[in-house]
Design an enzyme around this catalytic site. Structure first.
Site, PDB file in Angstrom:
ATOM      1  N   LEU A  79      18.302   4.976 -16.710  1.00  0.00           N
ATOM      2  CA  LEU A  79      17.791   6.023 -17.599  1.00  0.00           C
ATOM      3  C   LEU A  79      18.790   7.243 -17.509  1.00  0.00           C
ATOM      4  O   LEU A  79      19.539   7.537 -16.820  1.00  0.00           O
ATOM      5  CB  LEU A  79      16.505   6.848 -16.941  1.00  0.00           C
ATOM      6  CG  LEU A  79      15.285   5.857 -16.901  1.00  0.00           C
ATOM      7  CD1 LEU A  79      14.257   6.491 -16.213  1.00  0.00           C
ATOM      8  CD2 LEU A  79      14.886   5.355 -18.272  1.00  0.00           C
ATOM      9  N   ASP A  80      19.073   7.717 -18.989  1.00  0.00           N
ATOM     10  CA  ASP A  80      19.912   8.700 -19.037  1.00  0.00           C
ATOM     11  C   ASP A  80      19.535  10.149 -18.195  1.00  0.00           C
ATOM     12  O   ASP A  80      18.402   9.992 -17.957  1.00  0.00           O
ATOM     13  CB  ASP A  80      19.675   9.424 -20.603  1.00  0.00           C
ATOM     14  CG  ASP A  80      20.170   8.020 -21.658  1.00  0.00           C
ATOM     15  OD1 ASP A  80      21.116   7.379 -21.128  1.00  0.00           O
ATOM     16  OD2 ASP A  80      19.780   8.164 -22.715  1.00  0.00           O
ATOM     17  N   ARG A  81      20.522  10.967 -18.226  1.00  0.00           N
ATOM     18  CA  ARG A  81      20.056  12.027 -17.541  1.00  0.00           C
ATOM     19  C   ARG A  81      19.028  12.773 -18.233  1.00  0.00           C
ATOM     20  O   ARG A  81      18.312  13.333 -17.177  1.00  0.00           O
ATOM     21  CB  ARG A  81      21.455  13.016 -17.490  1.00  0.00           C
ATOM     22  CG  ARG A  81      21.393  14.164 -16.747  1.00  0.00           C
ATOM     23  CD  ARG A  81      22.429  15.348 -16.850  1.00  0.00           C
ATOM     24  NE  ARG A  81      23.716  14.816 -16.688  1.00  0.00           N
ATOM     25  CZ  ARG A  81      24.039  15.353 -15.746  1.00  0.00           C
ATOM     26  NH1 ARG A  81      23.515  15.875 -14.627  1.00  0.00           N
ATOM     27  NH2 ARG A  81      25.251  14.688 -15.194  1.00  0.00           N
ATOM     28  N   HIS A  86      21.861   4.423 -24.076  1.00  0.00           N
ATOM     29  CA  HIS A  86      21.241   5.386 -25.032  1.00  0.00           C
ATOM     30  C   HIS A  86      20.233   4.732 -26.138  1.00  0.00           C
ATOM     31  O   HIS A  86      20.292   5.099 -27.414  1.00  0.00           O
ATOM     32  CB  HIS A  86      22.296   6.277 -25.776  1.00  0.00           C
ATOM     33  CG  HIS A  86      23.154   6.981 -24.885  1.00  0.00           C
ATOM     34  ND1 HIS A  86      22.817   7.280 -23.550  1.00  0.00           N
ATOM     35  CD2 HIS A  86      24.488   7.182 -24.744  1.00  0.00           C
ATOM     36  CE1 HIS A  86      23.855   7.798 -22.739  1.00  0.00           C
ATOM     37  NE2 HIS A  86      24.943   7.714 -23.835  1.00  0.00           N
ATOM     38  N   ARG A 114      17.438   6.608 -28.227  1.00  0.00           N
ATOM     39  CA  ARG A 114      18.068   7.939 -28.975  1.00  0.00           C
ATOM     40  C   ARG A 114      18.715   7.468 -30.126  1.00  0.00           C
ATOM     41  O   ARG A 114      18.547   7.967 -31.186  1.00  0.00           O
ATOM     42  CB  ARG A 114      18.933   8.462 -27.910  1.00  0.00           C
ATOM     43  CG  ARG A 114      18.247   9.278 -26.787  1.00  0.00           C
ATOM     44  CD  ARG A 114      19.149   9.892 -25.731  1.00  0.00           C
ATOM     45  NE  ARG A 114      18.371  10.075 -24.618  1.00  0.00           N
ATOM     46  CZ  ARG A 114      17.651  11.116 -24.172  1.00  0.00           C
ATOM     47  NH1 ARG A 114      17.595  11.984 -25.136  1.00  0.00           N
ATOM     48  NH2 ARG A 114      17.049  11.292 -23.016  1.00  0.00           N
TER      49      ARG A 114
END
Ligand code: URA
Length: 247
Positions: free
Chosen positions: A112-114, A195, A198
């Site tokens: 998962l992204d930050r 990502h 997004r």
């Protein structure tokens, strides 16, 4: 935390045991058991619900090895932690681990992204990582999205059909977008490009301002697992993670 809370404690159903060991889907396992192809301690067992702890299980003539030696962790990742071992990206998701767990070779199955929170699986089992993340397995992952802006009218249709993502000419896999009111949506993806949510929302006219993974395979993020906490993955939960895998 007892990171080795495993099959020894409560056992695991025989069909889930075969499925966790990668020998069959849960449904196929039930068929195999019904047909008498599975033995427990040398005796044919036709009972899918039979609980296995340390028994010797064989399928035909082949032993089926227990997944109990693996350390599998279920983590509720908070925002702000990076899914990498690279200290330059600190703080890291591995900072949530105690010293014992930190020494284990834990890998992340589906980063998962930050800035993304939610359900994350850490495991020493490379096969589990492969089965959860290989594109051919098409394991679904559901994300709750908060976004700004207005999505194009045919956003749902475009997600269903797939579209190229910016410079990446590959068309996205069919995804289920559900609009849930002003600035809120869920999406189910069966792939994991960098990502991806997004980028998809941006391509559809919005900008993600909050992202949370609440489901992986058929496993929901448990309500009692607070952000920043983790625990051993129960064998039944492991089976749920894998139960919607395509292969
Ligand atoms: N898609 C994203 O954009 N970020 C994540 O962390 C996961 C899926």
């Amino acid at each position: 935390m007892d990171s080795r809370k495993t099959i020894q404690s409560r056992g695991i159903r025989l069909d889930a045991f075969l499925s966790c060991a990668g020998r069959a889907s849960r449904k196929e396992a039930r068929g195999l058991i019904r047909r008498g192809a599975v033995q427990v301690d040398g005796e044919v067992c036709r009972e899918s619900a039979r609980r296995i702890t340390r028994e010797r299980v064989t399928l035909g003539d082949n032993p089926v090895h227990s997944p109990a030696d693996a350390t599998d962790l279920l983590v509720h990742k908070p925002t702000g932690l990076s899914c990498t071992r690279d200290e330059r990206e600190s703080p890291l998701v591995f900072d949530l681990l105690d010293d014992v767990l930190r020494r284990r070779e834990l890998k992340i199955a589906g980063r998962l992204d930050r800035a993304t929170s939610g359900l994350l699986v850490l495991t020493t089992d490379g096969d589990l990582v492969h089965r959860l993340t290989h594109p051919g397995r098409k394991v679904p992952k559901r994300y709750r999205i908060a976004f700004e802006g207005v999505l194009v009218e045919d956003a749902i249709d475009r997600c269903r059909k797939g579209f190229p993502l910016g410079a990446d000419a590959r068309v996205t896999r069919p995804a289920e977008l559900v609009l849930e009111g002003q600035g809120r949506a869920t999406i189910v993806l069966r792939e994991g490009r960098t990502h991806q949510v997004r980028r998809m929302i941006r391509a559809l006219g919005g900008e993600v301002i909050g992202l949370h993974r609440d489901r992986f395979g058929a496993l929901d993020l448990p309500k009692d697992l607070a952000p920043g906490t983790l625990r051993a993955l129960e064998p039944e939960e492991r089976a749920l993670l894998l139960s919607e895998s395509s292969l």
